[in-house]
Scaffold this motif. Structure first.
Motif, PDB file in Angstrom:
ATOM      1  N   GLN A  47       0.839  -1.202   0.000  1.00  0.00           N
ATOM      2  CA  GLN A  47       0.000   0.000   0.000  1.00  0.00           C
ATOM      3  C   GLN A  47       0.879   1.259   0.000  1.00  0.00           C
ATOM      4  N   ILE A  48       1.882   1.289   0.861  1.00  0.00           N
ATOM      5  CA  ILE A  48       2.788   2.439   0.919  1.00  0.00           C
ATOM      6  C   ILE A  48       3.497   2.608  -0.419  1.00  0.00           C
ATOM      7  N   ALA A  49       3.950   1.498  -0.988  1.00  0.00           N
ATOM      8  CA  ALA A  49       4.647   1.546  -2.279  1.00  0.00           C
ATOM      9  C   ALA A  49       3.721   2.072  -3.372  1.00  0.00           C
ATOM     10  N   ALA A  50       2.503   1.560  -3.423  1.00  0.00           N
ATOM     11  CA  ALA A  50       1.548   1.990  -4.452  1.00  0.00           C
ATOM     12  C   ALA A  50       1.187   3.464  -4.285  1.00  0.00           C
ATOM     13  N   GLU A  51       0.964   3.885  -3.058  1.00  0.00           N
ATOM     14  CA  GLU A  51       0.643   5.298  -2.807  1.00  0.00           C
ATOM     15  C   GLU A  51       1.792   6.205  -3.221  1.00  0.00           C
ATOM     16  N   GLY A  52       3.005   5.676  -3.182  1.00  0.00           N
ATOM     17  CA  GLY A  52       4.172   6.446  -3.599  1.00  0.00           C
ATOM     18  C   GLY A  52       4.428   6.406  -5.095  1.00  0.00           C
ATOM     19  N   GLY A  53       3.579   5.687  -5.831  1.00  0.00           N
ATOM     20  CA  GLY A  53       3.707   5.654  -7.288  1.00  0.00           C
ATOM     21  C   GLY A  53       4.466   4.461  -7.831  1.00  0.00           C
ATOM     22  N   PHE A  54       4.761   3.473  -7.003  1.00  0.00           N
ATOM     23  CA  PHE A  54       5.452   2.264  -7.465  1.00  0.00           C
ATOM     24  C   PHE A  54       4.428   1.377  -8.174  1.00  0.00           C
ATOM     25  N   THR A  55       4.414   1.465  -9.487  1.00  0.00           N
ATOM     26  CA  THR A  55       3.363   0.812 -10.275  1.00  0.00           C
ATOM     27  C   THR A  55       3.384  -0.708 -10.191  1.00  0.00           C
ATOM     28  N   GLU A  56       4.534  -1.294  -9.921  1.00  0.00           N
ATOM     29  CA  GLU A  56       4.593  -2.753  -9.814  1.00  0.00           C
ATOM     30  C   GLU A  56       3.773  -3.268  -8.635  1.00  0.00           C
ATOM     31  N   ALA A  57       3.568  -2.441  -7.622  1.00  0.00           N
ATOM     32  CA  ALA A  57       2.787  -2.851  -6.456  1.00  0.00           C
ATOM     33  C   ALA A  57       1.282  -2.758  -6.713  1.00  0.00           C
ATOM     34  N   MET A  58       0.871  -1.916  -7.625  1.00  0.00           N
ATOM     35  CA  MET A  58      -0.555  -1.635  -7.808  1.00  0.00           C
ATOM     36  C   MET A  58      -1.395  -2.837  -8.247  1.00  0.00           C
ATOM     37  N   PRO A  59      -1.009  -3.571  -9.298  1.00  0.00           N
ATOM     38  CA  PRO A  59      -1.855  -4.704  -9.677  1.00  0.00           C
ATOM     39  C   PRO A  59      -1.833  -5.818  -8.632  1.00  0.00           C
ATOM     40  N   LEU A  60      -0.702  -5.986  -7.972  1.00  0.00           N
ATOM     41  CA  LEU A  60      -0.617  -6.983  -6.914  1.00  0.00           C
ATOM     42  C   LEU A  60      -1.508  -6.592  -5.746  1.00  0.00           C
ATOM     43  N   LEU A  79     -10.465  -2.073  -7.119  1.00  0.00           N
ATOM     44  CA  LEU A  79     -10.751  -1.301  -8.325  1.00  0.00           C
ATOM     45  C   LEU A  79      -9.940  -0.012  -8.347  1.00  0.00           C
ATOM     46  N   ARG A  80      -9.796   0.599  -7.208  1.00  0.00           N
ATOM     47  CA  ARG A  80      -8.994   1.830  -7.113  1.00  0.00           C
ATOM     48  C   ARG A  80      -7.610   1.621  -7.715  1.00  0.00           C
ATOM     49  N   TRP A  81      -6.929   0.543  -7.324  1.00  0.00           N
ATOM     50  CA  TRP A  81      -5.548   0.350  -7.770  1.00  0.00           C
ATOM     51  C   TRP A  81      -5.469  -0.073  -9.226  1.00  0.00           C
ATOM     52  N   LEU A  82      -6.469  -0.753  -9.724  1.00  0.00           N
ATOM     53  CA  LEU A  82      -6.484  -1.060 -11.156  1.00  0.00           C
ATOM     54  C   LEU A  82      -6.692   0.216 -11.971  1.00  0.00           C
ATOM     55  N   LEU A  83      -7.590   1.074 -11.506  1.00  0.00           N
ATOM     56  CA  LEU A  83      -7.840   2.342 -12.205  1.00  0.00           C
ATOM     57  C   LEU A  83      -6.633   3.276 -12.115  1.00  0.00           C
ATOM     58  N   LYS A  84      -5.922   3.243 -11.004  1.00  0.00           N
ATOM     59  CA  LYS A  84      -4.761   4.122 -10.817  1.00  0.00           C
ATOM     60  C   LYS A  84      -3.672   3.832 -11.837  1.00  0.00           C
ATOM     61  N   LEU A  85      -3.572   2.583 -12.263  1.00  0.00           N
ATOM     62  CA  LEU A  85      -2.564   2.222 -13.260  1.00  0.00           C
ATOM     63  C   LEU A  85      -2.736   3.006 -14.559  1.00  0.00           C
ATOM     64  N   ILE A  86      -3.960   3.401 -14.872  1.00  0.00           N
ATOM     65  CA  ILE A  86      -4.227   4.172 -16.088  1.00  0.00           C
ATOM     66  C   ILE A  86      -3.458   5.494 -16.056  1.00  0.00           C
ATOM     67  N   ASP A  87      -3.323   6.078 -14.864  1.00  0.00           N
ATOM     68  CA  ASP A  87      -2.577   7.332 -14.729  1.00  0.00           C
ATOM     69  C   ASP A  87      -1.106   7.173 -15.125  1.00  0.00           C
ATOM     70  N   PHE A  88      -0.628   5.940 -15.096  1.00  0.00           N
ATOM     71  CA  PHE A  88       0.770   5.666 -15.436  1.00  0.00           C
ATOM     72  C   PHE A  88       0.899   5.033 -16.817  1.00  0.00           C
ATOM     73  N   GLY A  89      -0.179   5.141 -17.612  1.00  0.00           N
ATOM     74  CA  GLY A  89      -0.125   4.679 -18.995  1.00  0.00           C
ATOM     75  C   GLY A  89      -0.413   3.206 -19.196  1.00  0.00           C
ATOM     76  N   ASP A  90      -0.815   2.500 -18.134  1.00  0.00           N
ATOM     77  CA  ASP A  90      -1.133   1.079 -18.269  1.00  0.00           C
ATOM     78  C   ASP A  90      -2.624   0.931 -18.563  1.00  0.00           C
ATOM     79  N   ASN A  91      -2.939   0.750 -19.833  1.00  0.00           N
ATOM     80  CA  ASN A  91      -4.333   0.580 -20.252  1.00  0.00           C
ATOM     81  C   ASN A  91      -4.660  -0.882 -20.540  1.00  0.00           C
ATOM     82  N   SER A  92      -3.847  -1.780 -20.016  1.00  0.00           N
ATOM     83  CA  SER A  92      -4.005  -3.202 -20.317  1.00  0.00           C
ATOM     84  C   SER A  92      -4.920  -3.932 -19.330  1.00  0.00           C
ATOM     85  N   ARG A  93      -5.479  -3.237 -18.385  1.00  0.00           N
ATOM     86  CA  ARG A  93      -6.233  -3.889 -17.304  1.00  0.00           C
ATOM     87  C   ARG A  93      -7.749  -3.793 -17.462  1.00  0.00           C
TER      88      ARG A  93
END
Length: 131
Positions: A47-60, A79-93
Motif C-alpha cells: 500500500q505504501i509503495a503503491a501510494e508512492g507511485g510504485f506501479t509494480e505494487a498496484m496490480p498486486l 478497483l482503485r488500484w487497477l484504475l490508478k494504473l491508467i494514470d501511469f499509462g497502463d491501459n491493459s487492465r
C-alpha cells in the motif's frame, strides 16, 4: 555487481530506504514479507509503495484486496488500484477492471473512481459494467 555480496549490508540499506518511505524499497520489503508468509504486513507495505507511485505494487495490491490476502477483501480498493494504473499509462487492465466492476454496486464503483480522481468517469464505468 562489482562488489562482494553482503546480505547484512543489503538488509540494513533496504531497512533505511523503507524507513525513509522510498516506494520501490517498500515494494521490495513487502515482497520479502510475503515470502515469509507475513501477508498482513506485506499488504501494508505494498500500500505504501503503491501510494508512492510504485506501479509494480498496484496490480498486486488490487489482487490482494480483491482476494482478501493480508486482510479483508475490499473491492473498492481493488478497483482503485487497477484504475490508478491508467494514470501511469497502463491501459491493459480493462478486462480485469470490467470483471471486478460487474461484481460491485454502483456506490462502490463511484467510491473507487472518486479515490483516483476519476469520479466523472463513474457513470461510464457503471454503464459498461452493467451491460
Amino acid at each position: 555487481m562489482g562488489v562482494e555480496r553482503d546480505e547484512a549490508k543489503s538488509e540494513a540499506l533496504l531497512g533505511e530506504a523503507v524507513k525513509s518511505g522510498l516506494p520501490t524499497a517498500c515494494g521490495l520489503f513487502a515482497d520479502r514479507l510475503s515470502k515469509q508468509g507475513n501477508f498482513e504486513e506485506a499488504r501494508r507495505y505494498y500500500q505504501i509503495a503503491a501510494e508512492g507511485g510504485f506501479t509494480e505494487a498496484m496490480p498486486l495490491l488490487a489482487k490482494w484486496y480483491r482476494d482478501g490476502i493480508g486482510g479483508p477483501p475490499d473491492k473498492v480498493q481493488a478497483l482503485r488500484w487497477l484504475l490508478k494504473l491508467i494514470d501511469f499509462g497502463d491501459n491493459s487492465r480493462w478486462r480485469e477492471i470490467m470483471s471486478l466492476a460487474r461484481s460491485m454496486s454502483d456506490e462502490e464503483i463511484r467510491e473507487a473512481t472518486r479515490l483516483v480522481d476519476r469520479a466523472d468517469e463513474a457513470d461510464f464505468l457503471i454503464q459498461k459494467a452493467k451491460r
